[in-house]
Write a protein that holds these residues in place. Structure first.
Motif, PDB file in Angstrom:
ATOM      1  N   ALA A   1      50.885  39.629  40.462  1.00 19.29           N
ATOM      2  CA  ALA A   1      50.172  38.739  42.049  1.00 19.29           C
ATOM      3  C   ALA A   1      48.684  38.714  41.878  1.00 19.29           C
ATOM      4  N   ALA A   2      47.730  38.798  41.569  1.00 16.68           N
ATOM      5  CA  ALA A   2      46.756  39.095  41.395  1.00 16.68           C
ATOM      6  C   ALA A   2      46.478  37.381  41.058  1.00 16.68           C
ATOM      7  N   GLY A   3      47.258  36.641  39.754  1.00 18.88           N
ATOM      8  CA  GLY A   3      47.329  35.220  39.403  1.00 18.88           C
ATOM      9  C   GLY A   3      47.695  34.706  40.567  1.00 18.88           C
ATOM     10  N   VAL A   4      49.186  34.644  41.648  1.00 15.75           N
ATOM     11  CA  VAL A   4      49.323  34.335  42.689  1.00 15.75           C
ATOM     12  C   VAL A   4      48.277  34.353  43.290  1.00 15.75           C
ATOM     13  N   GLY A   5      47.287  34.955  43.641  1.00 15.78           N
ATOM     14  CA  GLY A   5      46.247  35.018  44.842  1.00 15.78           C
ATOM     15  C   GLY A   5      45.681  34.514  44.969  1.00 15.78           C
ATOM     16  N   SER A   6      45.279  34.760  43.639  1.00 16.79           N
ATOM     17  CA  SER A   6      44.225  33.613  42.763  1.00 16.79           C
ATOM     18  C   SER A   6      44.105  32.146  42.767  1.00 16.79           C
ATOM     19  N   ALA A   7      45.529  31.347  42.178  1.00 13.13           N
ATOM     20  CA  ALA A   7      45.249  29.959  43.032  1.00 13.13           C
ATOM     21  C   ALA A   7      46.073  29.791  44.016  1.00 13.13           C
ATOM     22  N   LEU A   8      46.052  30.308  44.834  1.00 12.92           N
ATOM     23  CA  LEU A   8      46.741  30.151  46.040  1.00 12.92           C
ATOM     24  C   LEU A   8      45.306  30.018  46.711  1.00 12.92           C
ATOM     25  N   SER A   9      44.606  30.960  46.665  1.00 10.04           N
ATOM     26  CA  SER A   9      43.238  30.867  47.018  1.00 10.04           C
ATOM     27  C   SER A   9      42.137  29.274  46.523  1.00 10.04           C
TER      28      SER A   9
ATOM     29  N   SER B   1      53.068  49.056  43.398  1.00  7.37           N
ATOM     30  CA  SER B   1      52.242  48.217  43.651  1.00  7.37           C
ATOM     31  C   SER B   1      51.332  46.820  43.176  1.00  7.37           C
ATOM     32  N   GLU B   2      52.282  46.022  42.312  1.00  8.54           N
ATOM     33  CA  GLU B   2      52.146  45.120  41.655  1.00  8.54           C
ATOM     34  C   GLU B   2      53.580  44.595  43.003  1.00  8.54           C
ATOM     35  N   ASP B   3      54.245  44.697  43.620  1.00 15.06           N
ATOM     36  CA  ASP B   3      54.746  44.257  44.229  1.00 15.06           C
ATOM     37  C   ASP B   3      54.101  43.972  45.469  1.00 15.06           C
ATOM     38  N   GLU B   4      53.697  44.989  46.222  1.00 16.17           N
ATOM     39  CA  GLU B   4      52.641  45.284  47.189  1.00 16.17           C
ATOM     40  C   GLU B   4      51.625  44.433  47.234  1.00 16.17           C
ATOM     41  N   GLU B   5      50.824  44.507  46.138  1.00 15.51           N
ATOM     42  CA  GLU B   5      50.225  43.266  45.979  1.00 15.51           C
ATOM     43  C   GLU B   5      50.298  41.796  46.382  1.00 15.51           C
ATOM     44  N   LEU B   6      51.583  41.839  45.593  1.00 16.63           N
ATOM     45  CA  LEU B   6      52.442  40.432  45.660  1.00 16.63           C
ATOM     46  C   LEU B   6      52.252  40.028  47.140  1.00 16.63           C
ATOM     47  N   ARG B   7      53.340  40.563  47.612  1.00 19.69           N
ATOM     48  CA  ARG B   7      52.740  41.117  49.566  1.00 19.69           C
ATOM     49  C   ARG B   7      52.203  40.356  50.133  1.00 19.69           C
ATOM     50  N   THR B   8      51.012  41.286  49.949  1.00 23.30           N
ATOM     51  CA  THR B   8      49.299  40.679  50.324  1.00 23.30           C
ATOM     52  C   THR B   8      49.706  39.604  49.900  1.00 23.30           C
TER      53      THR B   8
ATOM     54  N   ILE C   1      58.069  34.634  47.312  1.00 19.38           N
ATOM     55  CA  ILE C   1      58.676  34.685  48.225  1.00 19.38           C
ATOM     56  C   ILE C   1      60.004  35.767  48.319  1.00 19.38           C
ATOM     57  N   GLU C   2      61.056  35.398  47.365  1.00 14.20           N
ATOM     58  CA  GLU C   2      62.141  35.367  46.658  1.00 14.20           C
ATOM     59  C   GLU C   2      62.289  36.932  45.801  1.00 14.20           C
ATOM     60  N   GLU C   3      60.430  37.182  45.208  1.00 16.60           N
ATOM     61  CA  GLU C   3      60.808  38.312  45.047  1.00 16.60           C
ATOM     62  C   GLU C   3      60.445  39.584  45.846  1.00 16.60           C
ATOM     63  N   VAL C   4      59.653  39.359  46.567  1.00 16.87           N
ATOM     64  CA  VAL C   4      59.496  40.171  48.000  1.00 16.87           C
ATOM     65  C   VAL C   4      60.081  40.372  48.295  1.00 16.87           C
TER      66      VAL C   4
END
Length: 480
Positions: A100-108, A162-169, A148-151
């Motif tokens: 989740a943190a990696g996805v957030g960093s990449a998208l940002s 918490s990892e799933d919620e972080e990915l959704r966030t 998105i499919e994971e969420v």
């Protein structure tokens, strides 16, 4: 040495040797830069990159790819993003921890670079896609799909991991950022299914897919306490969301029908103001122009109408600035709108107190237009005619209302002789209301007098009239 000499085949052979895999991450950057430099997909280079992506440590690869994104040169932003996105997706899907943190960093990082590019506005600009904004948006939407499919597989409101919620966030942050940049600046029209329109549709599909309620985002964001509520959910983002939902009708079929039209309008006023005043949306003059006309015709609410009149002045003022001239708020098109503004629905019988907010804003707008009539091109003659008709009816209305309230006040003062304390207190309160009404009528008349003075000054010395400090907008509150 292989890259310098253009011998990518030998490099691939070198990397496929297991004893050399330890240095693979070091070469991912030079390989991608070589692909960009040559401007084409070199088979051996691409094969080498794919080999590294599948054999090196995902965490190290992610770090290397993020560094590449941070260091993108201005001239190759979209090209680099398009090359990196598939590899970023592969690496992130391989992560066992910290996804989740990696996805957030990449998208940002990707969106930060994308925001450096100019957003295409016209159809020709979008079709040409000179800077690759449309292609990058399409690639970003594809990039997010597996996450998105994971969420989606999770049970929405009952996510406990918490990892799933972080990915959704992080996906929510991506959507809100996308609404602000580039969608807020784009011309979106359901009659033209452009690339950015399709991206907007994707964003509106993602939000419910990640179990995010559109009504909560728009109407209850200020009271919603959750990890999603952060700076990325700006008013601009929600304003664009409201525009796509209620104006362009994207996803409107899935919006709850339990909210009354009045409640929806009240909740949207903040976003309406943002859209009307934001430079980013100021290019959509035609939609705003039609919106103003519709609200003036149908709202039947003096507060809402005064809000619209105030923003019409803002749009006129913006259009008068160098380089911002727009026909919808200058010239003949503006006059069509002003005919709706300078209008008393009940004529001389209009209730001035109930219509006070709109009338005061209308008089302030009229005064501003007369001061700045040089910028109105050839429309000033019609403006003066509209002014004369409006003020003529308004003067009669003030005279009738003043007579009525004076009579009421006189009768009330006679009633104040009553000795019952409760009745006395009530009379005092009503007396204050009536006196306040008379003060309001005085203020309206003072504005009318000032408008007439400006008109006379224009006739005498049209080139020398300027805005003085006494010509700031007035309101009943400031006067009292």
């Amino acid at each position: 040495a292989c890259l310098t000499q253009g011998d990518s085949e030998q490099l691939l052979t070198f990397l496929q040797d297991e004893k050399n895999q330890i240095m693979g991450c070091v070469l991912i950057g030079p390989l991608i830069k070589d692909v960009l430099k040559n401007g084409k997909s070199l088979d051996h280079c691409q094969a080498a990159i794919t080999h590294l992506i599948t054999t090196c440590s995902p965490n190290e690869l992610l770090h290397s790819l993020l560094e590449l994104i941070e260091d993108i040169a201005p001239g190759v932003i979209s090209e680099t993003i398009l090359v990196l996105i598939p590899h970023l997706q592969t690496v992130l899907l391989q992560l066992e921890e910290g996804k989740a943190a990696g996805v957030g960093s990449a998208l940002s990082a990707l969106q930060k670079q994308l925001s450096r590019l100019p957003v295409p506005y016209t159809r020709q600009q979008e079709e040409a896609d000179q800077y690759g904004v449309c292609r990058c948006c399409h690639a970003l939407a594809a990039f997010t799909k597996p996450f998105i499919e994971e969420v989606k597989r999770k049970n929405g409101n009952y996510i406990t991991n918490s990892e799933d919620e972080e990915l959704r966030t992080e996906l929510l942050k991506f959507c809100m950022w996308s609404l602000r940049e580039p969608l807020l600046e784009a011309e979106l029209n359901r009659d033209r299914k452009s690339a950015l329109w399709l991206f907007a549709t994707e964003i509106m599909v993602i939000l419910p897919a990640i179990h995010e309620s559109l009504s909560e985002l728009l109407f209850f964001n200020s009271v919603k306490k959750s990890p999603q509520t952060d700076s990325s959910q700006s008013t601009e983002s929600r304003a664009c969301l409201a525009y796509l939902l209620f104006v362009q009708l994207i996803s409107i079929d899935s919006f709850p029908a339990i909210f009354s039209p009045v409640f929806v309008l009240q909740c949207n006023m903040e976003y309406i103001n943002q859209l009307l005043s934001s430079k980013a949306i100021a290019l959509q003059f035609y939609s705003i122009y039609n919106f103003c006309r519709c609200m003036l015709k149908t709202s039947n609410h003096a507060g809402v109408e005064s809000y619209i009149v105030k923003n019409i002045r803002s749009q006129v003022e913006f259009s008068m600035q160098p380089g911002n001239a727009n026909r919808w708020f200058l010239g003949e098109e503006l006059l069509s709108l002003l005919r709706l503004v300078f209008y008393l629905p009940q004529g001389a019988q209009t209730d001035l107190l109930n219509s006070m907010d709109r009338i005061m804003e209308t008089l302030n707008l009229l005064r501003y237009l007369l001061i700045r009539d040089k910028e109105l091109k050839n429309a000033w003659e019609e403006l003066y005619r509209i002014k004369d008709e409006y003020l003529k009816v308004l003067r009669v209305c003030i005279s009738i209302s003043r007579g009525y309230y004076c009579a009421e006040l006189k009768a009330l003062r006679e009633d104040q002789k009553l000795k019952v304390q409760q009745a006395t207190n009530k009379c005092c309160y009503v007396s204050q209301v009536l006196q306040s009404a008379l003060v309001t009528f005085d203020l309206m008349e003072s504005l009318i007098v000032r408008v007439e003075e400006i008109t006379e000054e224009k006739v005498k010395t049209p080139s020398q009239t300027t805005l003085s400090t006494s010509d700031e907008p007035l309101s009943p509150c400031s006067e009292n």
